[in-house]
Design a protein around this motif. Structure first.
Motif, PDB file in Angstrom:
ATOM      1  N   ARG A   2     -21.151  37.417  18.989  1.00  0.00           N
ATOM      2  CA  ARG A   2     -19.865  37.666  19.642  1.00  0.00           C
ATOM      3  C   ARG A   2     -18.716  37.285  18.722  1.00  0.00           C
ATOM      4  NH1 ARG A   2     -17.265  38.495  24.286  1.00  0.00           N
ATOM      5  NH2 ARG A   2     -15.474  37.221  24.797  1.00  0.00           N
ATOM      6  N   LEU A   6     -15.828  39.754  17.193  1.00  0.00           N
ATOM      7  CA  LEU A   6     -14.403  39.498  17.390  1.00  0.00           C
ATOM      8  C   LEU A   6     -13.676  39.369  16.055  1.00  0.00           C
ATOM      9  CD1 LEU A   6     -14.349  37.005  20.385  1.00  0.00           C
ATOM     10  CD2 LEU A   6     -13.701  39.405  20.369  1.00  0.00           C
ATOM     11  N   ASP A 352     -16.017  38.500  29.376  1.00  0.00           N
ATOM     12  CA  ASP A 352     -16.842  39.494  28.688  1.00  0.00           C
ATOM     13  C   ASP A 352     -16.191  40.865  28.626  1.00  0.00           C
ATOM     14  OD1 ASP A 352     -16.977  40.133  31.366  1.00  0.00           O
ATOM     15  OD2 ASP A 352     -19.114  40.644  31.326  1.00  0.00           O
ATOM     16  N   SER A 357     -11.623  40.524  24.648  1.00  0.00           N
ATOM     17  CA  SER A 357     -11.915  40.638  23.213  1.00  0.00           C
ATOM     18  C   SER A 357     -10.669  41.057  22.443  1.00  0.00           C
ATOM     19  CB  SER A 357     -13.028  41.669  22.985  1.00  0.00           C
ATOM     20  OG  SER A 357     -14.223  41.265  23.593  1.00  0.00           O
ATOM     21  N   SER A 361      -8.533  39.085  19.534  1.00  0.00           N
ATOM     22  CA  SER A 361      -8.311  39.660  18.208  1.00  0.00           C
ATOM     23  C   SER A 361      -6.843  39.652  17.814  1.00  0.00           C
ATOM     24  CB  SER A 361      -8.847  41.095  18.161  1.00  0.00           C
ATOM     25  OG  SER A 361      -7.982  41.989  18.844  1.00  0.00           O
ATOM     26  N   GLN A 382     -18.999  48.199  26.375  1.00  0.00           N
ATOM     27  CA  GLN A 382     -18.401  46.955  26.854  1.00  0.00           C
ATOM     28  C   GLN A 382     -17.560  47.216  28.097  1.00  0.00           C
ATOM     29  OE1 GLN A 382     -15.969  44.939  23.965  1.00  0.00           O
ATOM     30  NE2 GLN A 382     -16.015  42.996  25.062  1.00  0.00           N
TER      31      GLN A 382
END
Length: 417
Positions: A2, A6, A352, A357, A361, A382
């Motif tokens: 993960r 990322l 999640d 995400s 970022s 996702q």
């Protein structure tokens, strides 16, 4: 894994888009419609490709940055990609009459209140879109207008729809404009136009449906063929012809079905999709069309039941790859709730989710907006968190929409009148 994903996404997010790198996310320099450099929107143009219909969704009806970016994308589609028709989430009949008035010289921003959906007509950000259309018309570069909504709630519909339909029928099908059948039909319709949801007595509902069926038989003819008399097709497919009134009658019927069943027979979106198809294919055939509406009305793959499709799925089944959907989402901030007209915080994005995400970022990035397509997802499939879809349906880039613009922090729109 993960953390690796990322980190890779974070690196891609802050790198400028390069030729041939369409699979990586791209930073958007500004949401300002007047931003001077459109190079950051080239990946957007590549994602749209040669599609004829582009739907610009919105997840909240109340996000300042969403509206600004939508207006910037509309400007880009119009000025750089030759899209010259705009269909709004507003009443089919209302927008037809407003379009005539605009073509006669009135400004859309002046006549929108009470007719165009109020979050477009009364917010500073929505008015920015209306004023852009007015400026383009003044420059001799107009966008044609239409409304896709089968729910007629505008002042123009309340005052004019029934008298105008009656006048048309008096000239075209006199038998349907006279007598008890018309009176019962009109008595059932006017409360719908005033947004009264209480169903009339069963005999009045039956009379309404019987007269609606007669109107549909008279007005809803197949498209005219190549052997039709000159001008006949154009007359039928004008804003005053039989086909226009067919769409109007079907829209009123859909409104009645939803209102009188407490939305158990929710036909609004089925008819919204049908209205959009008629406008794009028959009133404006061959022209490139932008649809501006809430994502619940534009996304592919959404339905309440197998016979109660959302409008985006109706349009997707008709136009297939020629139909592209753009979605906007965020991971924090506030919006103006369009029901209460009060600022409201966006719920926290699940850990999640794609939004979580993307927020990670951008945590140390100067960029506030990121664009991406499904090929740029850090993890295929996702799940996505979009406000208002959390409890309803969810939604996913590459499945329900083709392009996603992620906005790190949203702020509320401002009511301007």
């Amino acid at each position: 894994m993960r953390r690796t994903a990322l980190a890779a996404l974070a690196l891609a997010a802050i790198l400028p888009h390069a030729q041939g790198q369409a699979s990586q996310p791209w930073p958007v320099a500004s949401t300002d419609p007047q931003y001077y450099d459109d190079s950051d929107l080239k990946p957007f143009a590549e994602a749209i490709g040669g599609a004829r219909i582009v739907a610009l969704g919105e997840q909240t009806h109340g996000g300042h940055e969403e509206y600004l970016l939508k207006t910037r994308l509309l400007k880009y589609l119009h000025e750089k990609m030759d899209f010259d028709v705009l269909l709004l989430e507003s009443g089919f009949y209302d927008m037809a009459r407003l379009a005539e008035r605009v073509e006669a010289g009135e400004k859309l921003d002046d006549i929108a209140p009470g007719n165009v959906f109020f979050m477009y007509a009364n917010t500073a950000e929505g008015r920015g879109m209306l004023q852009y259309l007015d400026r383009q018309r003044a420059l001799g570069q107009p966008m044609a207008l239409g409304g896709i909504d089968s729910q007629h709630t505008g002042e123009t519909s309340r005052k004019e729809l029934l008298p105008a339909l009656h006048a048309y029928l008096k000239g075209a099908v006199p038998a349907l404009a006279d007598g008890a059948a018309w009176r019962q039909y009109a008595q059932a319709v006017q409360p719908l136009l005033e947004m009264q949801r209480t169903p009339p007595p069963a005999p009045q509902q039956a009379a309404f449906r019987q007269h609606t069926a007669a109107l549909r038989r008279a007005l809803c003819r197949p498209a005219w063929g190549p052997d039709s008399p000159p001008g006949q097709a154009a007359a039928a497919d004008s804003r005053t012809g039989a086909a226009f009134w067919c769409q109007t009658v079907k829209s009123v019927e859909a409104q009645a079905a939803g209102y009188w069943s407490a939305d158990q027979d929710y036909q609004r979106d089925n008819q919204m999709g049908d209205n959009a198809i008629w406008l794009a294919d028959r009133l404006y055939p061959g022209r490139k069309v932008v649809i501006w509406a809430h994502t619940v009305h534009t996304a592919r793959g959404f339905q309440r039941t197998p016979v109660h499709l959302q409008a985006g799925e109706v349009m997707h089944r008709h136009w297939a790859a020629d139909y592209k959907v753009v979605q906007f989402s965020g991971a924090g901030g506030r919006i103006l709730d369009y029901v209460s007209l009060q600022p409201q915080a966006l719920p926290a994005a699940p850990p999640d989710s794609l939004e979580a995400s993307l927020a990670a970022s951008l945590a140390n990035s100067p960029h506030a907006v990121l664009g991406l397509t499904a090929s740029a997802l850090p993890r295929p499939g996702q799940p996505q968190f979009s406000y208002e879809y959390q409890a309803q349906r969810g939604g996913q880039l590459g499945v329900n929409w083709d392009v996603l613009f992620f906005i790190r922090q949203l702020t509320p729109v401002s009511m301007a009148r």
